[in-house]
Design an enzyme around this catalytic site. Structure first.
Site: not given
Ligand SMILES: Nc1ncnc2c1ncn2[C@@H]1O[C@H](COP(=O)(O)OP(=O)(O)O)[C@@H](O)[C@H]1O
Ligand SMILES: [Mg+2]
Lengths: 734, 80, 229, 80
Positions: C86, C203, C205
């Site tokens: 990002c 993302h 994560e």
């Protein structure tokens, strides 16, 4: 009053009444300087002094086993076990948002976050409650766009997930939108920071952004109604800087890890004035400030301007003298100002110097203690007639459902929440779209459930019932995700309190809230009051917005609203009488905003809430959803959409089953829909505690919805209607 | 005809972007940089041939859409 | 695996990354403040998501000049794996470690939701636990993720197998409907020429824990943890 | 001295903001609006008294920070 009106008084009392000005003369024993008058003016504004509302706010229950700090501080604090505390508050930014939607909403988010981290909490979630005018009003679209963009712009940048909220449209908000923002933070219960000053001689330290001439007199603006030329007389609007706020959060929390801070207070409404007066006042001390030392970004600012500026992203704190250098270093790392601008004294006076001249020297305590308090005349709202289901036309269920699901108040808000980062921090267990958001705590075991709610149309029709309903609806929403409701924060949005009908709405709502909070052992720990939401004598529908916080001991047990599997039993808990007064069915399909709102039975709410929670904790349920706006069929449709699977619904054939349209769309309170693989077990458990529970159907493998065996509508059509309205409305944006 | 529109923040209105740019220039080692302000620059192609009419139209565009006159000022310049 | 996560003023997903790395490797990554000139000796460098410098001027532009970035560039040149997610991706582009730029989303709106993501190449350190053609569900949360580069650069990226992920529909169709933000050729993530630097807008994560929805992003961290153990 | 910097997107680079403005102007009923492009306008106060030096410095600022020359052009103008 102690003194006679003085012969000479300034032309501009800055919003103070003649009586209030006399009070100033009595306190000072002389005429105030320009700066002093400004300080009285903002401190005694409705916004800061709660002069119309305090008498009634005091009746709310504010204590409980889990309450660490109730109203009176920057935010409320509750004990959530294991040495953890949740800190939260809601606050309005209605007037600024109407004038400049983006910055108004953005700075609202920034302001409420400061109230929370000033107490030592890391903000972990934001919510917002929005009310806009009629969708067809020329200003509405632009307000929706600006406000949503502003909330996202600020919250996304600081990295706090915006996990929930609510949005309604009604013509009464055409000239006064409501923007209420709530922040929830997390702290260690033994590491909470308060605003009470201590230690004469201790340095008073200013940190954060520089001061400009932003929003001078914002607090007074929030305390006056709009009239036609309000848009002309715009005061400078505050511009938010979320990037600086993010740094301020990190710097403050880092400093809070140490023992440097004696007390701390954000500079919110009335800026340096309210923060310095409140800190000193609470500590029974004096405070002396050298305004030349205040970091300024504009030149030539007067004492008056410096004291009343509402520049954002600033905090005031008192430090232990020996820790100043360390604090300095932390703020330097984040490239923020950190400047000693004065010290605490024993004089009990606020003394302000600018260019070596004393611009104010006034006793601190009377500013708050002798602030005007009004017992404003009020008139109870006349009761509305109960509307019988038979007197309401019955519409084809499929058409009615589709109409309701695509109506402005029930249509999907995805367009809004997808503009909010609701995932940052990586702990969002239940995303927007369900009953309550669920955020996991860092221990990975507990969770907080969060919600904001209010049904202004109920409040307008019957303030007491409406106030009660707003509280119980949050209670139900928290229970529906399996959380134990702990406490609330409230944002009282009303019209002009000098009108007895409006004051009557306020008094009624507070009374309803009081009864609900007491019965549910669900105290108020913080809140905010926004009055004068009125344009040209046209008041808003009263909106006591409730922010509820609940605790999940085991976050993995939470359930959401989505249907999970085919063939599961659908059970309704709570009785359906078919109450159509003030229902969305009556409004959207019959064009009538009429009647008494559905009554609230607090004992039943408590019992049903407890029952649902126990069943969720026991792993008995696969989905749960409370029944509210739109009634039973709308709730079922929402569950079907969330799970992307249909249902077969069977209408009970009991003697007391109401007419079909009332059964499907009545807004009776105290109800939940649950699904379970073992429906019998659910019914037995419910009946054991004396709850009304009935099996009304089952989930399907495919996407069709049926009613008594006849096809109603497909999920696909329903979704198109439900998801379509807001995006296509906003697509006409210019 | 082409309109060149400048939209800038009013004096005294906080400019977080300008502030950040100024700070970054400083970090990059540029000395003697004072205040930095960031605004918008918009170019609009217009079919209108009449200068006065074009100017009036663009001013309206600014009032209605391009500038937020609560916090911003604008200027209009026509070329071609 | 020893990892360093660089924190810029305004970063906000550094802990999300730290958590994801820990879930896969059992090790806590080290946070490094942007003003440092030195990086610890690590196996992986991550530039996390957020709004460095408020996204002011251009996203990633100011952070790209942070003192730490010269060291990041040096390590990247030495072959140390660098992951930018990002805002991290945006910074990598601005600092020249990856080609192209990220413009405002075509919708002009911030967008936060799970998107379909097609794995293009599994022959990298980052993507070897996927198969080319896998369709993932990973959240995006950005206002400026609209990947842009001139056609020649795009052709080079494609020709050298450097497109890591593309946006797609839930069914895996790489088309306009599946393009979350208007990115050129639906590009969601790219490698550098040596494939030791990956920048991506989504993302991963935030898709590493079954309790929070998808675990589509976990293989990426598993792969790193395994290779850099 | 003050520098006025214009940063504009190069031809061929997508400009979603400009497009949206054009669309909105159209919806608002403004006729004959062609291409709309949005750029940045930055004002920088400079201590430097020497024009040539100032110009060189600002150009460097543009190259290094203010513009991304992959997609943007810039112009520098000095006043005062
Ligand atoms: N409606 C309300 N219900 C409960 N507490 C309230 C309400 N309104 C204000 N309060 C409390 O009064 C105090 C002052 O509120 P406010 O002026 O909004 O705080 P701040 O200056 O920190 O923004 C706070 O502790 C707040 O929680
Ligand atoms: Mg406060």
């Amino acid at each position: 009053m102690a003194t006679k009106p003085a012969a000479k008084r300034p032309n501009d009392l800055m919003g103070l009444s003649n009586d209030e000005y006399d009070r100033v003369l009595a306190i000072l024993g002389r005429e105030p300087s320009h700066t002093e008058l400004g300080i009285f003016s903002v401190m005694w504004s409705e916004h800061c002094s709660y002069k119309s509302s305090k008498k009634w706010l005091k009746t709310l229950p504010t204590t409980g086993d889990r309450v660490i700090c109730g109203p009176g501080e920057n935010a409320g604090v509750i004990d959530i076990g294991d040495g953890d505390a949740a800190i939260f508050k809601i606050e309005s930014h209605n007037h600024p948002s109407y004038i400049e939607p983006y910055q108004g909403a953005a700075t609202g988010v920034g302001g409420i976050m400061r109230d929370v981290f000033t107490m030592g909490a890391r903000p972990i979630a934001n919510l917002n409650a929005l009310r806009f005018g009629d969708p067809s009003h020329p200003k509405t679209r632009q307000l929706v766009s600006g406000v949503v963009h502003g909330i996202g712009g600020y919250g996304n940048c600081v990295g706090v997930p915006t996990v929930g909220g609510e949005t309604n449209f009604h013509s009464s908000y055409n000239g006064n939108c409501l923007v209420n923002a709530m922040t929830v933070g997390l702290a260690r219960a033994d590491r909470i920071f308060y605003s009470k000053a201590a230690g004469p001689g201790n340095p008073v330290v200013y940190v954060g952004a520089k001061t400009g001439r932003d929003g001078i007199h914002g607090a007074t603006m929030a305390s006056a109604e709009f009239n036609e030329d309000a848009e002309e007389k715009r005061p400078t609007v505050q511009v938010g800087d979320p990037f600086t706020e993010k740094l301020l959060i990190e710097a403050c929390l880092e400093l809070m890890e140490t023992d440097a801070i004696v007390c701390i207070q954000d500079m919110g409404a009335a800026g340096l004035t309210s923060s310095s007066v409140e800190m000193a006042g609470k500590g029974g001390l004096g405070i002396e400030l050298d305004l030349d030392k205040v970091p300024m970004r504009e030149s030539g600012m007067s004492a008056y301007e410096i004291m009343l500026s509402e520049s954002q992203e600033r905090m005031l704190m008192v430090l232990k003298p020996e820790r100043q250098a360390m604090a300095q270093k932390i703020f330097e790392k984040y490239e923020l100002d950190c400047v000693t601008i004065g010290k605490l004294t024993t004089t009990g006076h606020l003394v302000l110097k600018r260019h070596g001249k004393v611009e104010a020297d006034m006793p601190v305590q009377p500013i708050s203690e002798q602030a005007p308090q009004y017992d404003r005349p009020w008139k109870p709202t006349p009761k509305k007639p109960v509307i019988a289901a038979q007197d309401v036309p019955s519409h084809d269920p499929a058409t009615a459902l589709k109409t309701l699901m695509a109506s402005p108040d029930l249509a999907s808000r995805r367009w809004i929440w997808e503009q909010y980062d609701h995932l940052v921090r990586g702990h969002t267990v239940q995303r927007p779209g369900g009953d309550a958001a669920v955020v996991r705590l860092p221990d990975l075991k507990k969770g907080l459930a969060l919600v904001v709610d209010c049904s202004p149309r109920y409040c307008a029709a019957d303030p007491e019932v409406g106030g009660m309903q707003a509280v119980v609806e949050t209670y139900r929403n928290l229970s529906a995700v399996g959380a134990r409701p702990i406490a609330i924060t409230d944002n009282m949005n009303f019209g002009n309190p000098e009108r007895p009908e409006i004051m009557g709405q306020f008094v009624g709502c507070i009374e309803g809230m009081r009864l609900a909070c007491e019965a549910l052992e669900y105290p108020v720990v913080s809140g905010n009051v926004s009055l004068y939401n009125e344009t040209n004598g046209q008041a808003i529908l009263p909106a006591p917005v409730i922010g509820g916080v609940g605790l999940l001991e085991d976050v993995d047990l939470t359930v959401d609203i989505a249907f999970k599997d085919a063939g599961q039993a659908i059970i309704i808990i709570g009785e359906t009488e078919g109450w159509l007064g003030q229902s969305l069915y009556l409004r959207e399909l019959c064009g009538r905003e009429e009647g008494a709102p559905p009554p609230v039975a607090l004992g039943i709410e408590k019992r049903h809430g407890g029952l649902v929670r126990a069943m969720i904790e026991g792993g008995m349920l696969s989905a749960c959803h409370d029944v509210s706006d739109g009634g039973l069929l709308v709730a079922l449709a929402e569950m079907a959409l969330a799970g992307n699977r249909g249902f077969d619904l069977t209408v009970p054939k009991e003697d007391d089953t109401p007419p079909l349209h009332a059964w499907l769309f009545g807004e009776d309170q105290g109800r939940y829909i649950v699904t379970a693989a073992d429906g019998e077990a659910v019914l037995q458990t419910a009946h054991r505690v004396g709850a009304w529970a009935f099996r009304i159907g089952q989930t399907r493998a495919d996407g069709s919805l049926t009613l008594d065996g006849r096809a109603l509508i497909s999920i696909k059509d329903l979704r198109a209607a439900h998801e379509g309205w807001l995006p296509s409305y906003m697509a006409q944006e210019t | 005809m082409k309109a060149k529109v400048h939209v800038t923040l009013k004096n005294g209105v906080l400019d977080p972007q300008g502030k950040a740019i100024g700070h970054a220039l400083d970090t990059l080692g540029f000395k003697g940089v004072g205040d930095v302000r960031q605004g918008k620059y918009i170019e609009i192609e217009l079919a209108e041939k009449d200068r006065a009419k074009a100017e009036a139209a663009v001013k309206q565009m600014c009032e209605k859409l391009l500038a937020n006159t609560v916090i911003e000022n604008y200027t209009v310049e026509l070329v071609g | 695996m020893k990892a360093a996560v660089v924190v810029f003023p305004g970063s906000n997903r550094e802990h999300d990354i730290v958590d994801a790395i820990e879930r896969s490797s059992g090790q806590k990554a080290q946070l490094v403040w942007h003003s440092e000139r030195d990086l610890p000796k690590v196996d992986l460098i991550v530039l996390p998501g957020g709004f460095s410098y408020g996204d002011y001027l251009r996203t990633g532009a100011i952070a790209a000049h942070s003192p730490i970035m010269s060291e990041v560039k040096k390590r990247a040149g030495q072959g140390v794996p660098v992951l930018g997610v990002c805002n991290g991706f945006q910074i990598l582009c601005e600092s020249g470690l990856l080609p192209g730029v990220l413009l405002t989303n075509a919708s002009l709106k911030f967008i936060c939701r799970n998107v379909g993501l097609k794995v293009e190449h599994s022959d990298s350190l980052f993507t070897r636990r996927y198969n080319a053609g896998d369709v993932l569900s990973v959240p995006v949360a950005h206002g400026m993720g609209n990947y842009f580069a001139d056609p020649k650069t795009l052709d080079t990226l494609e020709g050298e197998g450097r497109v890591a992920f593309r946006y797609c529909t839930a069914e895996g169709e790489v088309n306009a409907e599946g393009n979350a933000n208007g990115s050129a050729r639906n590009i969601a993530g790219i490698f550098n020429a040596k494939k030791n630097v990956l920048g991506m807008m989504p993302h991963p994560e935030n898709a590493t824990d079954p309790k929070l929805g998808s675990i589509s992003g976990k293989p990426l961290f598993d792969a790193l943890a395994e290779a850099l153990a």
